[in-house]
Design a protein around this motif. Structure first.
Motif, PDB file in Angstrom:
ATOM      1  N   GLY A 335       0.805  -1.544   0.302  1.00 12.91           N
ATOM      2  CA  GLY A 335      -0.227  -0.028   0.196  1.00 12.91           C
ATOM      3  C   GLY A 335       0.865   0.686  -0.082  1.00 12.91           C
ATOM      4  N   GLU A 336       1.958   0.969  -0.032  1.00 15.17           N
ATOM      5  CA  GLU A 336       2.693   2.177  -0.009  1.00 15.17           C
ATOM      6  C   GLU A 336       2.450   2.773  -1.193  1.00 15.17           C
ATOM      7  OE1 GLU A 336       6.811   0.704   1.385  1.00 15.17           O
ATOM      8  OE2 GLU A 336       6.643   0.378   3.295  1.00 15.17           O
ATOM      9  N   VAL A 337       3.004   4.322  -1.142  1.00 12.20           N
ATOM     10  CA  VAL A 337       2.675   5.288  -2.241  1.00 12.20           C
ATOM     11  C   VAL A 337       4.426   4.324  -3.595  1.00 12.20           C
ATOM     12  CG1 VAL A 337       3.026   7.518  -3.561  1.00 12.20           C
ATOM     13  CG2 VAL A 337       1.782   6.688  -1.314  1.00 12.20           C
ATOM     14  N   ASP A 338       5.306   4.475  -2.747  1.00 12.14           N
ATOM     15  CA  ASP A 338       6.424   4.772  -4.230  1.00 12.14           C
ATOM     16  C   ASP A 338       6.156   3.496  -4.480  1.00 12.14           C
ATOM     17  OD1 ASP A 338       7.564   6.764  -3.738  1.00 12.14           O
ATOM     18  OD2 ASP A 338       8.940   6.421  -2.209  1.00 12.14           O
ATOM     19  N   PHE A 339       5.444   2.335  -4.290  1.00 13.84           N
ATOM     20  CA  PHE A 339       5.609   0.905  -4.825  1.00 13.84           C
ATOM     21  C   PHE A 339       4.446   1.106  -5.846  1.00 13.84           C
ATOM     22  CE2 PHE A 339       3.128  -3.560  -4.840  1.00 13.84           C
ATOM     23  CZ  PHE A 339       3.923  -3.527  -5.235  1.00 13.84           C
ATOM     24  N   LEU A 340       2.906   1.884  -5.839  1.00 11.23           N
ATOM     25  CA  LEU A 340       2.147   1.431  -6.575  1.00 11.23           C
ATOM     26  C   LEU A 340       2.564   2.716  -7.476  1.00 11.23           C
ATOM     27  CD1 LEU A 340      -0.850   1.610  -3.157  1.00 11.23           C
ATOM     28  CD2 LEU A 340      -0.027  -0.127  -4.823  1.00 11.23           C
ATOM     29  N   THR A 341       3.111   3.582  -7.763  1.00  7.99           N
ATOM     30  CA  THR A 341       2.795   4.846  -8.478  1.00  7.99           C
ATOM     31  C   THR A 341       3.677   4.491 -10.088  1.00  7.99           C
ATOM     32  OG1 THR A 341       2.598   6.170  -6.509  1.00  7.99           O
ATOM     33  CG2 THR A 341       3.575   6.797  -9.323  1.00  7.99           C
ATOM     34  N   PHE A 342       3.112   4.439 -10.538  1.00  2.00           N
ATOM     35  CA  PHE A 342       3.880   4.148 -12.023  1.00  2.00           C
ATOM     36  C   PHE A 342       5.134   5.412 -12.171  1.00  2.00           C
ATOM     37  CE2 PHE A 342       3.750   3.789 -17.063  1.00  2.00           C
ATOM     38  CZ  PHE A 342       4.636   2.899 -16.921  1.00  2.00           C
ATOM     39  N   ASP A 343       6.065   5.110 -12.495  1.00  2.00           N
ATOM     40  CA  ASP A 343       6.920   5.796 -13.024  1.00  2.00           C
ATOM     41  C   ASP A 343       8.162   5.199 -13.978  1.00  2.00           C
ATOM     42  OD1 ASP A 343       9.229   7.472 -13.125  1.00  2.00           O
ATOM     43  OD2 ASP A 343      10.460   7.262 -11.286  1.00  2.00           O
ATOM     44  N   PRO A 344       7.650   5.147 -15.366  1.00  2.00           N
ATOM     45  CA  PRO A 344       8.686   5.544 -16.460  1.00  2.00           C
ATOM     46  C   PRO A 344      10.362   5.632 -16.525  1.00  2.00           C
ATOM     47  CG  PRO A 344       6.137   6.123 -17.076  1.00  2.00           C
ATOM     48  CD  PRO A 344       6.740   6.988 -15.790  1.00  2.00           C
ATOM     49  N   ILE A 345      10.674   6.105 -16.319  1.00  2.00           N
ATOM     50  CA  ILE A 345      11.223   6.734 -16.872  1.00  2.00           C
ATOM     51  C   ILE A 345      12.506   6.083 -15.654  1.00  2.00           C
ATOM     52  CG2 ILE A 345      10.983   8.681 -17.767  1.00  2.00           C
ATOM     53  CD1 ILE A 345      11.700  10.442 -14.997  1.00  2.00           C
ATOM     54  N   LYS A 347      15.043   3.732 -13.306  1.00  2.00           N
ATOM     55  CA  LYS A 347      15.788   1.607 -14.203  1.00  2.00           C
ATOM     56  C   LYS A 347      15.168   0.715 -13.932  1.00  2.00           C
ATOM     57  CE  LYS A 347      19.969   3.724 -11.939  1.00  2.00           C
ATOM     58  NZ  LYS A 347      20.905   3.066 -10.729  1.00  2.00           N
ATOM     59  N   MET A 348      13.420   0.013 -12.946  1.00  2.00           N
ATOM     60  CA  MET A 348      13.225  -0.757 -13.582  1.00  2.00           C
ATOM     61  C   MET A 348      12.128  -0.029 -13.709  1.00  2.00           C
ATOM     62  SD  MET A 348      15.051  -3.515 -13.515  1.00  2.00           S
ATOM     63  CE  MET A 348      13.856  -4.953 -13.390  1.00  2.00           C
ATOM     64  N   ALA A 349      11.564   0.335 -14.834  1.00  2.00           N
ATOM     65  CA  ALA A 349       9.742   0.905 -15.207  1.00  2.00           C
ATOM     66  C   ALA A 349       8.703  -0.604 -15.008  1.00  2.00           C
ATOM     67  CB  ALA A 349      10.354   1.560 -16.219  1.00  2.00           C
ATOM     68  N   LYS A 350       8.108  -0.125 -13.595  1.00  3.20           N
ATOM     69  CA  LYS A 350       6.620  -1.650 -14.328  1.00  3.20           C
ATOM     70  C   LYS A 350       5.783  -0.617 -13.534  1.00  3.20           C
ATOM     71  CE  LYS A 350       8.781  -2.949  -9.909  1.00  3.20           C
ATOM     72  NZ  LYS A 350       8.472  -4.320  -9.272  1.00  3.20           N
ATOM     73  N   THR A 351       4.730  -1.367 -13.981  1.00  6.00           N
ATOM     74  CA  THR A 351       3.781  -0.617 -12.765  1.00  6.00           C
ATOM     75  C   THR A 351       2.581  -1.649 -12.329  1.00  6.00           C
ATOM     76  OG1 THR A 351       1.355   0.630 -12.958  1.00  6.00           O
ATOM     77  CG2 THR A 351       2.296  -1.120 -15.267  1.00  6.00           C
ATOM     78  N   VAL A 352       1.900  -1.377 -11.354  1.00 10.55           N
ATOM     79  CA  VAL A 352       1.102  -2.383 -10.655  1.00 10.55           C
ATOM     80  C   VAL A 352      -0.278  -3.217 -11.059  1.00 10.55           C
ATOM     81  CG1 VAL A 352      -0.004  -3.117  -8.471  1.00 10.55           C
ATOM     82  CG2 VAL A 352       2.306  -1.475  -8.526  1.00 10.55           C
ATOM     83  N   LYS A 353      -0.540  -4.364 -11.797  1.00  9.50           N
ATOM     84  CA  LYS A 353      -1.897  -4.164 -11.849  1.00  9.50           C
ATOM     85  C   LYS A 353      -2.490  -4.555 -10.667  1.00  9.50           C
ATOM     86  CE  LYS A 353       0.243  -8.490 -14.511  1.00  9.50           C
ATOM     87  NZ  LYS A 353       1.874  -8.283 -13.563  1.00  9.50           N
ATOM     88  N   TYR A 354      -3.001  -3.660 -10.439  1.00  6.78           N
ATOM     89  CA  TYR A 354      -3.963  -2.715  -9.210  1.00  6.78           C
ATOM     90  C   TYR A 354      -5.370  -4.475  -8.405  1.00  6.78           C
ATOM     91  CZ  TYR A 354      -1.282   1.276 -10.492  1.00  6.78           C
ATOM     92  OH  TYR A 354      -0.507   2.185 -10.308  1.00  6.78           O
ATOM     93  N   ASP A 355      -5.392  -4.810 -10.171  1.00  6.45           N
ATOM     94  CA  ASP A 355      -6.513  -5.339  -9.739  1.00  6.45           C
ATOM     95  C   ASP A 355      -6.707  -6.698  -9.452  1.00  6.45           C
ATOM     96  OD1 ASP A 355      -5.909  -5.375 -12.470  1.00  6.45           O
ATOM     97  OD2 ASP A 355      -7.975  -4.947 -13.350  1.00  6.45           O
ATOM     98  N   VAL A 356      -5.490  -7.524  -9.569  1.00  7.88           N
ATOM     99  CA  VAL A 356      -4.967  -8.316  -9.682  1.00  7.88           C
ATOM    100  C   VAL A 356      -3.690  -8.432  -8.964  1.00  7.88           C
ATOM    101  CG1 VAL A 356      -3.923 -10.104 -10.789  1.00  7.88           C
ATOM    102  CG2 VAL A 356      -4.073  -8.788 -12.450  1.00  7.88           C
ATOM    103  N   GLN A 357      -3.668  -7.697  -8.007  1.00  7.12           N
ATOM    104  CA  GLN A 357      -2.744  -7.591  -6.813  1.00  7.12           C
ATOM    105  C   GLN A 357      -4.034  -7.299  -5.144  1.00  7.12           C
ATOM    106  OE1 GLN A 357       0.365  -4.659  -4.712  1.00  7.12           O
ATOM    107  NE2 GLN A 357      -2.374  -4.187  -4.801  1.00  7.12           N
TER     108      GLN A 357
END
Length: 588
Positions: A335-345, A347-357
Motif C-alpha cells: 500500500g506504499e505510494v512508491d510501490f503503487l505509483t508508475f514511474d516510466p523513467i 531504472k526498472m519501469a513497471k506498474t502494478v496490476k492493481y486489480d490482480v493484486q
C-alpha cells in the motif's frame, strides 16, 4: 483561384455577410473572409462550340484527379487518431472527464508522433532517404519534469471531433508526405497513402502503433488521471462494445477508404489480452519518456484497500474480511505510494496490476482463514452451520460451504451467458474489407449474402428479438440483503474462524500452504507447498471465479498470489528472526 474573375458575383456570404469572392479550381465561388464554399458555379457563355448554350466551365481546368471511390488522401497515424478519439469519447460517455481526451491523451499522442518521427519534426518518415531529425524545440527530458508542464502544452491543436483532418487540411498540410514511387504503389495496395510502408516499417527503438496499443494509450491516460477504471474494467468494456476496438475502422469518415494493407493494420479478430496490454502500457510509457505519474494514495480508487473492498462486495464475502486484507497490505508494503505509483523513467519501469493484486490479497486471506485444502474449510462450515441453527437471532457466522454453493451457481450461470455471447459475436464488420477495387463488388456481395443468411437462421432458431447492449457497470455480481432468492453474506461474522488473544484476533487455523516452490526455504514446519496438479477443488474454484471476474488467465492470478505470499512470509519471518536475535542478545 482568381479574385478578378469572381468580381461579377455580388451576393453576400450566408456565413459572414461579406462580399469578397474567389473561385476554386472546380469553378465554385468561395468567400475569402470565412472560406465558405457555395454551390454556385461560374457560368461561361461559349458560342464557338455550342451556340446559344450556357455551360459550366472550370476556371483552372481539372483539379488533380481525386476519384470519389478512392476518397481522401490519409495516413495511418490519422486512422489511429480517429480510433483514439472514438475511444476517448466512449470513456467520456462512461463518466470520465473531458480533460482525459483534450489534455492528457492529446499530449501523449502528440508526444508519440514526435518520438516516432511521424510529425512535429523536420524530416518526417518516408519523405527522403535521409535520417529524420527532430526540431530543436523538441520536448526534452527536463520538459516533462512536472505535471503542469505536461498538461499545459497547447502548441498543438486538440483532437478533431472526427479524429481526422478535413479534406482541404489534408491537401494543404501533410505531416509526413511520401515519395512518388510509394504513392503509385499505395494507390493499388492500400487506401491510406503510407499503408504499405507502414506495414513494412521496422526500426529499432521505435514503438509501432497497433490496435492493442490504442488501449495502452487509453489506460495510460486513465492511470494519469487516477480514474476509477482498472485495466480489467477497460478490457471488459471493450468486450461489451462500450469502447470501440473490434471493427473500429467502420466508424471512419466515408471518404477515408480502407482496403489492402490497411486490413492488417486496423482489422483485428481477437479479444485484447490483459497481460499483452499491460506490457504494451509499460512499453509505450517508457518510449514516451513520461514523468512519474501522480501518486496512488490511500484515498485513490486504485489503492489495494479500496479495490479489496470492492471485490469483497462483488464476490459476496463478509465485510469483516476487509480488516484482514488491510492488515496484509500493511505487512507486505503493497500500500506504499512508491510501490503503487508508475514511474516510466525509473531504472526498472513497471506498474502494478492493481486489480490482480487486490484479488490476490483476498485469496491469501481466504487461505489464512480456511486453508482451502478441501478439509478444514468444510469442518469450519459444519461448526458455522450448527451455530446458526442454534442462534438464529444472533449475527450469523460465515458458512463457507453455503457461500461456495451460492457463488458456484451464480458463477456458472454468468459464465454460460458470457460464453454464449462470445460464440454469437459477429467478427465481420458491417463495412466489408477488400484488398483492391477489383475485389470490392465481390466483398460487398458476400457480405450481403451473409447478412441475409443470418436473418433467416435467426428467424428459424429464435423468434425473440436479440437483447440490446446492456448498460455498463463496475460490478458483474450484485448482492443485497433484500434478495430473498440468494443469501447475502456481507453482514456475516467471522467469529467461527477467529479467536481472541488479549486485545488481538488470531485465526483458528495455524497451518498454511504456499502456492509455489520458487521461494520456499522451509521457513517453518507448518508451511508446506503443493504442486499445481494437487490444488484443492475449493482453491481452484476461487482462482477460476476471480480470473473470470478480471478476464485473465488463472496462471496470472496464481503468480500474483505467490508474490503476495512471498512478501508476507518474508516480512513475517524477518520479524521472528529479529525477535530471536534480541532474545539471544539478552541471554548473553
Amino acid at each position: 483561384m482568381d479574385l478578378e474573375e469572381a468580381e461579377e458575383f455580388k451576393e453576400r456570404c450566408s456565413q459572414c455577410a461579406a462580399v469578397s469572392w474567389g473561385l476554386t479550381d472546380e469553378g465554385k465561388y468561395y468567400c475569402t473572409s470565412c472560406h465558405n464554399v457555395t454551390e454556385r458555379s461560374q457560368e461561361v457563355i461559349n458560342t464557338d462550340l455550342i451556340p446559344n448554350t450556357l455551360i459550366k466551365a472550370l476556371n483552372r481546368g481539372l483539379k488533380k484527379k481525386n476519384n470519389s471511390e478512392k476518397g481522401w488522401d490519409w495516413y495511418v497515424c490519422e486512422g489511429f487518431q480517429n480510433i483514439l478519439c472514438q475511444q476517448a469519447e466512449a470513456l467520456k460517455n462512461l463518466g470520465i472527464g473531458p480533460e482525459l481526451k483534450n489534455d492528457v491523451l492529446h499530449n501523449f499522442w502528440k508526444r508519440y508522433l514526435q518520438k516516432s518521427k511521424q510529425a512535429y519534426c523536420k524530416n518526417p518518415v518516408y519523405t527522403t532517404g535521409r535520417k529524420p531529425t527532430v526540431l530543436k524545440d523538441n520536448l526534452s527530458h527536463s520538459d516533462w519534469a512536472s505535471e503542469p508542464e505536461l498538461l499545459s502544452d497547447v502548441s498543438c491543436p486538440p483532437f478533431l471531433e472526427s479524429g481526422v483532418e478535413s479534406q482541404s487540411d489534408i491537401h494543404t498540410r501533410k505531416p509526413f508526405p511520401i515519395s512518388k514511387a510509394s504513392q503509385s504503389e499505395t494507390t493499388v495496395c492500400s487506401g491510406s497513402l503510407d499503408g504499405v510502408e507502414y506495414s513494412q516499417r521496422k526500426e529499432k527503438g521505435i514503438v509501432k502503433m497497433t490496435m492493442p496499443q490504442t488501449l495502452a494509450f487509453c489506460y495510460l491516460s486513465l492511470l494519469w488521471q487516477r480514474e476509477a477504471i482498472t485495466l480489467s474494467d477497460l478490457l471488459r468494456f471493450v468486450e461489451e462494445d462500450h469502447i470501440p476496438y473490434i471493427n473500429a475502422f467502420q466508424h471512419f469518415p466515408e471518404q477515408m477508404k480502407l482496403y489492402g494493407r490497411d486490413r492488417g493494420i486496423f482489422g483485428i479478430e481477437s479479444w485484447p489480452d490483459y497481460e499483452d496490454i499491460y506490457k504494451k502500457t509499460i512499453e509505450v510509457g517508457t518510449f514516451l519518456d513520461l514523468p512519474r505519474f501522480p501518486d496512488i494514495t490511500e484515498d485513490c480508487y486504485l489503492h489495494p484497500n479500496i479495490l479489496c473492498m470492492k471485490y469483497l462486495m462483488e464476490v459476496n464475502l463478509p465485510d469483516e474480511m476487509h480488516n484482514l486484507t488491510c492488515h496484509v497490505v500493511k505487512m507486505t508494503g503493497m500500500g506504499e505510494v512508491d510501490f503503487l505509483t508508475f514511474d516510466p523513467i525509473a531504472k526498472m519501469a513497471k506498474t502494478v496490476k492493481y486489480d490482480v493484486q487486490a484479488v490476490a490479497i483476498i485469496v491469501v486471506v481466504l487461505k489464512l482463514l480456511f486453508l482451502l485444502d478441501d478439509n478444514l474449510e468444510w469442518s469450519l462450515s459444519n461448526l458455522a452451520e450448527k451455530h446458526n441453527e442454534k442462534n438464529k437471532k444472533d449475527k450469523p457466522w460465515f458458512d463457507f460451504r453455503k457461500w461456495y454453493q451460492i457463488m458456484k451457481k451464480a458463477f456458472d450461470e454468468k459464465k454460460q451467458k458470457w460464453e454464449e455471447a462470445r460464440a454469437k459475436y459477429l467478427w465481420k464488420s458491417e463495412k466489408p474489407l477488400y484488398y483492391s477495387f477489383v475485389d470490392k463488388p465481390v466483398a460487398y456481395k458476400k457480405r450481403e449474402m451473409v447478412v441475409n443468411l443470418q436473418k433467416q437462421f435467426s428467424t428459424l432458431v429464435d423468434s425473440t428479438a436479440t437483447a440490446g447492449k446492456k448498460s455498463p457497470s463496475s460490478f458483474q455480481f450484485n448482492w443485497t440483503e433484500e434478495d430473498t432468492d440468494r443469501t447475502c453474506f456481507h453482514g456475516h461474522s467471522l467469529q467461527g474462524v477467529l479467536k481472541e488473544k488479549g486485545q488481538s484476533l488470531l485465526t483458528k487455523n495455524s497451518l498454511y500452504w504456499l502456492s509455489t516452490q520458487k521461494f520456499c526455504r522451509c521457513y517453518c514446519t507448518h508451511v508446506t507447498t503443493y504442486e499445481e496438479s494437487n490444488y484443492s477443488l475449493s482453491y481452484q474454484f476461487i482462482l477460476n471465479l476471480f480470473s473470470f471476474l478480471l478476464r485473465i488467465k488463472t496462471s496470472l492470478l496464481h503468480e500474483e498470489v505467490s508474490l503476495v505470499e512471498k512478501k508476507l512470509f518474508e516480512k513475517k519471518y524477518s520479524v521472528t528472526k529479529k525477535k530471536s536475535r534480541s532474545k539471544k542478545a539478552r541471554r548473553h
